[in-house]
Structures are given as structure tokens and as C-alpha cells.
Design a protein around this motif. Structure first.
Motif, PDB file in Angstrom:
ATOM      1  N   GLU A   1       0.655  -1.324   0.045  1.00  0.00           N
ATOM      2  CA  GLU A   1       0.051   0.106  -0.114  1.00  0.00           C
ATOM      3  C   GLU A   1       0.910   1.191   0.045  1.00  0.00           C
ATOM      4  N   GLU A   2       2.047   1.220   0.666  1.00  0.00           N
ATOM      5  CA  GLU A   2       2.925   2.326   0.779  1.00  0.00           C
ATOM      6  C   GLU A   2       3.415   2.764  -0.729  1.00  0.00           C
ATOM      7  N   ILE A   3       3.418   1.758  -1.538  1.00  0.00           N
ATOM      8  CA  ILE A   3       4.148   2.141  -2.950  1.00  0.00           C
ATOM      9  C   ILE A   3       3.007   3.014  -3.793  1.00  0.00           C
ATOM     10  N   ILE A   4       1.931   2.905  -3.338  1.00  0.00           N
ATOM     11  CA  ILE A   4       1.010   3.735  -4.196  1.00  0.00           C
ATOM     12  C   ILE A   4       1.299   5.263  -4.182  1.00  0.00           C
ATOM     13  N   TRP A   5       1.933   5.802  -3.012  1.00  0.00           N
ATOM     14  CA  TRP A   5       2.164   6.933  -2.720  1.00  0.00           C
ATOM     15  C   TRP A   5       3.666   7.183  -3.234  1.00  0.00           C
ATOM     16  N   LYS A   6       4.391   6.262  -3.727  1.00  0.00           N
ATOM     17  CA  LYS A   6       5.914   6.415  -4.136  1.00  0.00           C
ATOM     18  C   LYS A   6       6.170   7.204  -5.348  1.00  0.00           C
ATOM     19  N   ILE A   7       7.068   8.079  -5.321  1.00  0.00           N
ATOM     20  CA  ILE A   7       7.354   8.668  -6.557  1.00  0.00           C
ATOM     21  C   ILE A   7       9.183   8.489  -6.591  1.00  0.00           C
ATOM     22  N   ASP A   8       9.769   8.417  -7.586  1.00  0.00           N
ATOM     23  CA  ASP A   8      11.134   7.777  -7.900  1.00  0.00           C
ATOM     24  C   ASP A   8      11.568   8.549  -9.214  1.00  0.00           C
ATOM     25  N   LYS A   9      12.778   8.953  -9.172  1.00  0.00           N
ATOM     26  CA  LYS A   9      13.610   9.441 -10.405  1.00  0.00           C
ATOM     27  C   LYS A   9      12.518  10.464 -11.138  1.00  0.00           C
ATOM     28  N   ASN A  10      12.431  10.138 -12.216  1.00  0.00           N
ATOM     29  CA  ASN A  10      11.470  10.861 -13.273  1.00  0.00           C
ATOM     30  C   ASN A  10       9.991  10.797 -13.115  1.00  0.00           C
TER      31      ASN A  10
ATOM     32  N   LEU B   1       7.158  11.711 -11.241  1.00  0.00           N
ATOM     33  CA  LEU B   1       6.996  12.877 -10.389  1.00  0.00           C
ATOM     34  C   LEU B   1       5.397  12.662  -9.544  1.00  0.00           C
ATOM     35  N   ASN B   2       4.570  11.959 -10.143  1.00  0.00           N
ATOM     36  CA  ASN B   2       3.402  11.559  -9.528  1.00  0.00           C
ATOM     37  C   ASN B   2       2.791  10.319  -8.944  1.00  0.00           C
ATOM     38  N   SER B   3       2.509  10.212  -7.934  1.00  0.00           N
ATOM     39  CA  SER B   3       2.345   8.983  -7.258  1.00  0.00           C
ATOM     40  C   SER B   3       1.021   8.400  -8.022  1.00  0.00           C
ATOM     41  N   ALA B   4       0.825   7.158  -7.849  1.00  0.00           N
ATOM     42  CA  ALA B   4      -0.556   6.634  -8.350  1.00  0.00           C
ATOM     43  C   ALA B   4      -1.707   6.991  -7.393  1.00  0.00           C
ATOM     44  N   GLY B   5      -1.424   7.175  -6.292  1.00  0.00           N
ATOM     45  CA  GLY B   5      -2.341   7.814  -5.246  1.00  0.00           C
ATOM     46  C   GLY B   5      -2.835   9.056  -5.620  1.00  0.00           C
ATOM     47  N   ASN B   6      -1.733   9.837  -5.943  1.00  0.00           N
ATOM     48  CA  ASN B   6      -2.324  11.503  -6.451  1.00  0.00           C
ATOM     49  C   ASN B   6      -2.912  11.405  -7.715  1.00  0.00           C
ATOM     50  N   LEU B   7      -2.437  10.561  -8.745  1.00  0.00           N
ATOM     51  CA  LEU B   7      -3.059  10.600 -10.060  1.00  0.00           C
ATOM     52  C   LEU B   7      -4.543  10.004  -9.753  1.00  0.00           C
ATOM     53  N   THR B   8      -4.816   9.039  -8.950  1.00  0.00           N
ATOM     54  CA  THR B   8      -6.320   8.612  -8.706  1.00  0.00           C
ATOM     55  C   THR B   8      -7.142   9.716  -8.102  1.00  0.00           C
ATOM     56  N   LEU B   9      -6.420  10.307  -7.125  1.00  0.00           N
ATOM     57  CA  LEU B   9      -7.153  11.625  -6.518  1.00  0.00           C
ATOM     58  C   LEU B   9      -7.353  12.558  -7.605  1.00  0.00           C
TER      59      LEU B   9
ATOM     60  N   LYS C   1      -1.244  12.829   0.778  1.00  0.00           N
ATOM     61  CA  LYS C   1      -0.632  11.627   0.746  1.00  0.00           C
ATOM     62  C   LYS C   1      -1.095  10.776   1.606  1.00  0.00           C
ATOM     63  N   ASP C   2      -0.851   9.594   1.194  1.00  0.00           N
ATOM     64  CA  ASP C   2      -1.169   8.258   2.461  1.00  0.00           C
ATOM     65  C   ASP C   2      -2.364   8.159   2.580  1.00  0.00           C
ATOM     66  N   ILE C   3      -3.459   8.565   1.727  1.00  0.00           N
ATOM     67  CA  ILE C   3      -4.614   8.294   1.833  1.00  0.00           C
ATOM     68  C   ILE C   3      -4.692   6.675   1.730  1.00  0.00           C
TER      69      ILE C   3
END
Length: 147
Positions: free
Chosen positions: A26-35, A37-45, A75-77
């Protein structure tokens, strides 16, 4: 056309729900890395906010008030909350779009979110493309980072 639009949104929002459910962590939903810039959680929101505003509030008169900045800053919804928001968005799309007649689709959309006038039908097709674009990003996000 109304049934096709409802069907496509329902199909792709259910795919979004499946993507979020498919993360092993579940934590990876909010992860950003290198290039990325948007986590899956933020794209979902962002998708839920975008659709709830442009279809729910504008066409369905739901009273939804969008806060676009929060779509990218929250973050972290919890995963279950994201899933509930997706499910609610499916309901909003279906209840809003089923109120539209084929004639309504040919009318001008009440706003100019793309910077020019367009029909409601045109904008709804645009929104489907927008959903699919971010859905693909979320799929890659999951496959690249949820290992």
C-alpha cells in the motif's frame, strides 16, 4: 452515445480500482522515484476530482467542489478510501450522464476547460482519453515500483 460513454467510464474506472487493488504494498501507491513525479495515489485523486467536477458538478449538478491542489499534495490516503472514492465516481458518472439526452450531447459544454468552445460530447470523449492516459501511467507506476 450516452450508454457508450457510461460504459467506457465504468470500464476504465473499474480498471483504475483494479490497479489500486493490485499493489502488493500500500505504501508504494504513494511512491515517487527519479522521473516519476506523480504517485498512483495522487493520479487517482486527480482523476476522481477531475471527473467529479467536470461531469458530476457541471453536468450532474452534484454540488461537488474541487480542490485541484489537494489532488497532488495529499499523501497516504488509505487504499480502501481511494477505492471508495473510485466507486463513488462511477456512481456520479452514471447518474450524471444518464440525465443527458442525445441532444444535450450536441450542445456546447458550459465551460471552456481546454481554452475553446466544444460540445458536451466532445468534452466527455476528451475526459475518457484523459482517464485512459493516467490509467496507463498508474499501470506503469505499479509495474515499475511495486516489486
Amino acid at each position: 452515445m450516452v450508454e457508450s460513454i457510461k460504459s467506457l467510464f465504468t470500464r476504465d474506472l473499474n480498471k483504475l480500482k483494479t490497479e489500486i487493488e493490485s499493489y502488493q504494498s500500500e505504501e508504494i501507491i504513494w511512491k515517487i522515484d527519479k522521473n516519476i513525479l506523480n504517485s498512483a495515489g495522487n493520479l487517482t485523486l486527480h482523476l476522481v476530482g477531475n471527473i467529479s467536477h467536470f461531469i458530476g458538478a457541471i453536468l450532474g449538478e452534484t454540488g461537488y467542489v474541487r480542490n485541484r491542489e489537494l489532488e497532488f499534495s495529499l499523501k497516504d490516503i488509505p487504499r480502501q478510501e481511494l477505492i471508495l472514492q473510485i466507486e463513488k465516481t462511477i456512481e456520479v458518472v452514471n447518474s450524471s450522464v444518464e440525465k443527458l439526452s442525445e441532444e444535450d450531447l450536441k450542445k456546447e459544454y458550459p465551460l471552456e476547460p481546454l481554452g475553446y468552445t466544444m460540445t458536451t460530447e466532445y468534452f466527455l470523449i476528451h475526459l475518457i482519453g484523459h482517464l485512459e492516459y493516467h490509467l496507463g501511467q498508474i499501470n506503469y507506476h505499479r509495474r515499475l515500483l511495486d516489486i
